[in-house]
Motif scaffolding. Structure first.
Motif, PDB file in Angstrom:
ATOM      1  N   THR A  66       9.508  -1.843  -2.816  1.00 25.65           N
ATOM      2  CA  THR A  66       9.170  -2.524  -1.566  1.00 25.65           C
ATOM      3  C   THR A  66       7.921  -1.874  -0.964  1.00 25.65           C
ATOM      4  O   THR A  66       7.354  -0.944  -1.553  1.00 25.65           O
ATOM      5  N   HIS A  67       7.527  -2.349   0.218  1.00 23.78           N
ATOM      6  CA  HIS A  67       6.382  -1.741   0.911  1.00 23.78           C
ATOM      7  C   HIS A  67       6.574  -0.236   1.072  1.00 23.78           C
ATOM      8  O   HIS A  67       5.668   0.549   0.835  1.00 23.78           O
ATOM      9  N   SER A  68       7.783   0.157   1.503  1.00 26.15           N
ATOM     10  CA  SER A  68       8.033   1.590   1.769  1.00 26.15           C
ATOM     11  C   SER A  68       8.018   2.400   0.472  1.00 26.15           C
ATOM     12  O   SER A  68       7.586   3.551   0.463  1.00 26.15           O
ATOM     13  N   THR A  69       8.472   1.797  -0.643  1.00 28.60           N
ATOM     14  CA  THR A  69       8.426   2.504  -1.930  1.00 28.60           C
ATOM     15  C   THR A  69       6.974   2.757  -2.322  1.00 28.60           C
ATOM     16  O   THR A  69       6.608   3.867  -2.733  1.00 28.60           O
ATOM     17  N   TYR A  70       6.145   1.708  -2.209  1.00 28.88           N
ATOM     18  CA  TYR A  70       4.728   1.854  -2.562  1.00 28.88           C
ATOM     19  C   TYR A  70       4.039   2.877  -1.662  1.00 28.88           C
ATOM     20  O   TYR A  70       3.286   3.727  -2.131  1.00 28.88           O
ATOM     21  N   ALA A  71       4.309   2.806  -0.354  1.00 33.39           N
ATOM     22  CA  ALA A  71       3.672   3.737   0.593  1.00 33.39           C
ATOM     23  C   ALA A  71       4.057   5.182   0.253  1.00 33.39           C
ATOM     24  O   ALA A  71       3.197   6.072   0.220  1.00 33.39           O
ATOM     25  N   ALA A  72       5.342   5.408  -0.014  1.00 33.56           N
ATOM     26  CA  ALA A  72       5.823   6.763  -0.342  1.00 33.56           C
ATOM     27  C   ALA A  72       5.209   7.259  -1.647  1.00 33.56           C
ATOM     28  O   ALA A  72       4.819   8.432  -1.759  1.00 33.56           O
ATOM     29  N   LEU A  82      -3.536  13.559  -7.560  1.00 34.27           N
ATOM     30  CA  LEU A  82      -3.480  12.802  -8.817  1.00 34.27           C
ATOM     31  C   LEU A  82      -4.061  11.401  -8.579  1.00 34.27           C
ATOM     32  O   LEU A  82      -3.342  10.409  -8.529  1.00 34.27           O
ATOM     33  N   PRO A  83      -5.409  11.324  -8.422  1.00 35.29           N
ATOM     34  CA  PRO A  83      -6.029  10.039  -8.065  1.00 35.29           C
ATOM     35  C   PRO A  83      -5.791   8.927  -9.078  1.00 35.29           C
ATOM     36  O   PRO A  83      -5.734   7.752  -8.714  1.00 35.29           O
ATOM     37  N   HIS A  84      -5.645   9.288 -10.391  1.00 33.81           N
ATOM     38  CA  HIS A  84      -5.434   8.238 -11.400  1.00 33.81           C
ATOM     39  C   HIS A  84      -4.077   7.560 -11.205  1.00 33.81           C
ATOM     40  O   HIS A  84      -3.934   6.348 -11.393  1.00 33.81           O
ATOM     41  N   LEU A  85      -3.064   8.339 -10.769  1.00 35.81           N
ATOM     42  CA  LEU A  85      -1.748   7.742 -10.508  1.00 35.81           C
ATOM     43  C   LEU A  85      -1.743   6.978  -9.179  1.00 35.81           C
ATOM     44  O   LEU A  85      -1.075   5.947  -9.049  1.00 35.81           O
ATOM     45  N   THR A  86      -2.498   7.494  -8.209  1.00 41.30           N
ATOM     46  CA  THR A  86      -2.629   6.782  -6.928  1.00 41.30           C
ATOM     47  C   THR A  86      -3.220   5.397  -7.177  1.00 41.30           C
ATOM     48  O   THR A  86      -2.719   4.389  -6.686  1.00 41.30           O
ATOM     49  N   GLU A  87      -4.294   5.367  -7.978  1.00 43.11           N
ATOM     50  CA  GLU A  87      -4.968   4.093  -8.266  1.00 43.11           C
ATOM     51  C   GLU A  87      -4.048   3.143  -9.028  1.00 43.11           C
ATOM     52  O   GLU A  87      -3.996   1.939  -8.748  1.00 43.11           O
ATOM     53  N   LYS A  88      -3.310   3.673 -10.001  1.00 47.65           N
ATOM     54  CA  LYS A  88      -2.394   2.837 -10.785  1.00 47.65           C
ATOM     55  C   LYS A  88      -1.352   2.179  -9.868  1.00 47.65           C
ATOM     56  O   LYS A  88      -1.018   1.000 -10.026  1.00 47.65           O
ATOM     57  N   THR A  89      -0.851   2.941  -8.902  1.00 48.31           N
ATOM     58  CA  THR A  89       0.154   2.421  -7.964  1.00 48.31           C
ATOM     59  C   THR A  89      -0.441   1.350  -7.056  1.00 48.31           C
ATOM     60  O   THR A  89       0.192   0.326  -6.788  1.00 48.31           O
ATOM     61  N   ILE A  90      -1.680   1.587  -6.574  1.00 44.01           N
ATOM     62  CA  ILE A  90      -2.344   0.610  -5.697  1.00 44.01           C
ATOM     63  C   ILE A  90      -2.574  -0.709  -6.447  1.00 44.01           C
ATOM     64  O   ILE A  90      -2.357  -1.801  -5.907  1.00 44.01           O
ATOM     65  N   HIS A  91      -2.991  -0.614  -7.705  1.00 43.98           N
ATOM     66  CA  HIS A  91      -3.204  -1.834  -8.503  1.00 43.98           C
ATOM     67  C   HIS A  91      -1.876  -2.541  -8.779  1.00 43.98           C
ATOM     68  O   HIS A  91      -1.826  -3.781  -8.834  1.00 43.98           O
ATOM     69  N   ALA A  92      -0.806  -1.771  -8.931  1.00 44.95           N
ATOM     70  CA  ALA A  92       0.519  -2.377  -9.131  1.00 44.95           C
ATOM     71  C   ALA A  92       0.955  -3.134  -7.875  1.00 44.95           C
ATOM     72  O   ALA A  92       1.534  -4.216  -7.959  1.00 44.95           O
ATOM     73  N   LEU A  93       0.654  -2.567  -6.711  1.00 41.35           N
ATOM     74  CA  LEU A  93       0.961  -3.228  -5.434  1.00 41.35           C
ATOM     75  C   LEU A  93       0.201  -4.554  -5.336  1.00 41.35           C
ATOM     76  O   LEU A  93       0.756  -5.576  -4.931  1.00 41.35           O
ATOM     77  N   VAL A 317       4.436   8.236 -16.982  1.00 43.09           N
ATOM     78  CA  VAL A 317       4.164   7.524 -15.733  1.00 43.09           C
ATOM     79  C   VAL A 317       4.866   6.174 -15.767  1.00 43.09           C
ATOM     80  O   VAL A 317       4.823   5.482 -16.780  1.00 43.09           O
ATOM     81  N   PRO A 318       5.566   5.796 -14.698  1.00 42.03           N
ATOM     82  CA  PRO A 318       6.337   4.550 -14.738  1.00 42.03           C
ATOM     83  C   PRO A 318       5.440   3.327 -14.873  1.00 42.03           C
ATOM     84  O   PRO A 318       4.389   3.252 -14.245  1.00 42.03           O
ATOM     85  N   ASP A 319       5.819   2.406 -15.709  1.00 49.38           N
ATOM     86  CA  ASP A 319       5.129   1.145 -15.827  1.00 49.38           C
ATOM     87  C   ASP A 319       5.767   0.182 -14.828  1.00 49.38           C
ATOM     88  O   ASP A 319       6.876  -0.292 -15.025  1.00 49.38           O
ATOM     89  N   TRP A 320       5.090  -0.066 -13.724  1.00 50.88           N
ATOM     90  CA  TRP A 320       5.672  -0.833 -12.629  1.00 50.88           C
ATOM     91  C   TRP A 320       6.082  -2.225 -13.089  1.00 50.88           C
ATOM     92  O   TRP A 320       6.897  -2.858 -12.503  1.00 50.88           O
TER      93      TRP A 320
END
Length: 320
Positions: A66-72, A82-93, A317-320
Motif C-alpha cells: 500500500t502507500h504506507s508500505t511503499y513510503a516505509a 542504497l539508491p539503486h533499491l530506492t529507485e527500484k521501489t519508486i519505479h514499482a510504485l 531484492v524483492p521483485d514487486w
C-alpha cells in the motif's frame, strides 16, 4: 491492537519481533499494515536484510503493498544509502499506478540521492516540486553535500526551525563550521522560532564535529547548553537527547575534565540525577569509539577489485 503495539515499539526492533512471535503463537495473521510498520521499524534500525525478508513474507502471504508500505520501504533504503533499491521501489510504485499524495511525494523527494533525481522522480508521477515541497529538497542537499543548491533553496524561503536545523547540518557536512555557527546564533536570537530539544542536540553534534580542529567549539556547545537550560524545558525526556549529545562530545575527544565540569553543572541544576546514565554512556561510547577505529583500520586494509560491492546479503531484492 497489534498495530497499536507495533506503533508503540517503533524504535525497538527486538520488541517488535516479540510482538510478531506472540501473534504467530496465537495464530493471528499479519495484515498489510503490520508488515508496513515492521518495514518502518527495521528501516529505522538500518536492518536492510530484515526489511527485505518482511517484504518477501508479505508477498508470500498474498498481500499487495500500500502507500504506507511503499513510503516505509523507500525511507528504509534511503536511510541505508542504497539508491539503486530506492529507485527500484519508486519505479514499482509508478508501475502499480497508485495515486501519489503530497505526503508520499514528500517522502520520495526526501529519499532521493540528488536534487536532479528528485525532480526526475516527481516528473515520473507528473508532479512538480513547488510550494511546501521545495523544503523537502534540503535533506537531499544534505545527503549529496550540495551546498550551492542548498543555499539557493534556503535563502528563497522563510527561516523555520526545520529548514534552519537541516541547513546547519549541511554547513557542517560541507566543512563550513563558521557558517553553521552564524546560523545557530541567528536562530537562538530569533524569539519567534520554537526551538525543540532535537534542534539543540543536533547543534551540539555540529560543534562536536569541529571541537578537535578548533577547541572554541567545545565552549560554544557549553554556551548552547546554557541557552537550552534557560529555555525552561522541565521534562527528563526533553533533556535526555541534549545531555547525551554533550556526553558524546566529551567522549569523542576523551575530555574527562570537560565531562566532570559538565556533570557539576548538571548537579547544580538539581533537576535529575544523570550520574548513572552518564557513567554508562561514557563507558559504552568509549568502547564503540575503539570498535569504530578497529573497523576503519580493517576497511582501509581491505581492497576491492571493481570498486566496493553491494552489501552482503542484498542479492535477494524483492521483485514487486
Amino acid at each position: 491492537a497489534a498495530g497499536v503495539v507495533l506503533k508503540a515499539v517503533r524504535n525497538k526492533p527486538k520488541l517488535a519481533e516479540e510482538v510478531v512471535e506472540f501473534m504467530s503463537a496465537k495464530r493471528i495473521g499479519l495484515e498489510t499494515g503490520h508488515y508496513s510498520q515492521l518495514v518502518r521499524i527495521y528501516g529505522n534500525a538500518l536492518r536492510v536484510k530484515d526489511v527485505l525478508r518482511t517484504l518477501k513474507d508479505m508477498k508470500a502471504a498474498g498481500l499487495s503493498p500500500t502507500h504506507s508500505t511503499y513510503a516505509a520501504t523507500i525511507t528504509a533504503f534511503a536511510k541505508s544509502s542504497l539508491p539503486h533499491l530506492t529507485e527500484k521501489t519508486i519505479h514499482a510504485l509508478h508501475k502499480d499506478a497508485l495515486p501519489v499524495s503530497d505526503r508520499l511525494l514528500s517522502t520520495i523527494i526526501q529519499s532521493s540521492p540528488t536534487v536532479p533525481k528528485a525532480h526526475q522522480y516527481a516528473a515520473l508521477f507528473d508532479r512538480r516540486i513547488e510550494g511546501r515541497l521545495v523544503e523537502d529538497l534540503l535533506p537531499v542537499c544534505l545527503r549529496s553535500a550540495d551546498l550551492k543548491t542548498a543555499e539557493e533553496i534556503f535563502t528563497s524561503m522563510p527561516l523555520t526551525t526545520y529548514t534552519g536545523s537541516v541547513m546547519v547540518r549541511i554547513y557542517a557536512t560541507c566543512n563550513e563550521p563558521e557558517k553553521a555557527h552564524e546560523l545557530i546564533t541567528k536562530m537562538l536570537a530569533d524569539r519567534h522560532l520554537k526551538k525543540d530539544p532535537i534542534f539543540y542536540s543536533q547543534c551540539v553534534g555540529v560543534y562536536s564535529e569541529y571541537h578537535k580542529i578548533n577547541p572554541v567549539n567545545g565552549g560554544r556547545a557549553e554556551a548552547l547548553f546554557d541557552h537550552f537550560v534557560a529555555a525552561g524545558f522541565r521534562h527528563v525526556g526533553d533533556w535526555e537527547p541534549v545531555v547525551l549529545a554533550m556526553v558524546a562530545m566529551y567522549v569523542r575527544h576523551l575530555d574527562s575534565v570537560g565531562l566532570e565540569r559538565f556533570v557539576k553543572k548538571l548537579q547544580s541544576e538539581k533537576f535529575y540525577d544523570w550520574t548513572k546514565m552518564i557513567r554508562e554512556k561514557w563507558e559504552y561510547l568509549k568502547v564503540m569509539k575503539h570498535k569504530s577505529r578497529v573497523i576503519q583500520e580493517t576497511q582501509t586494509r581491505t581492497s576491492y577489485p571493481q570498486g566496493v560491492p553491494i552489501k552482503p546479503g542484498l542479492e535477494g531484492v524483492p521483485d514487486w
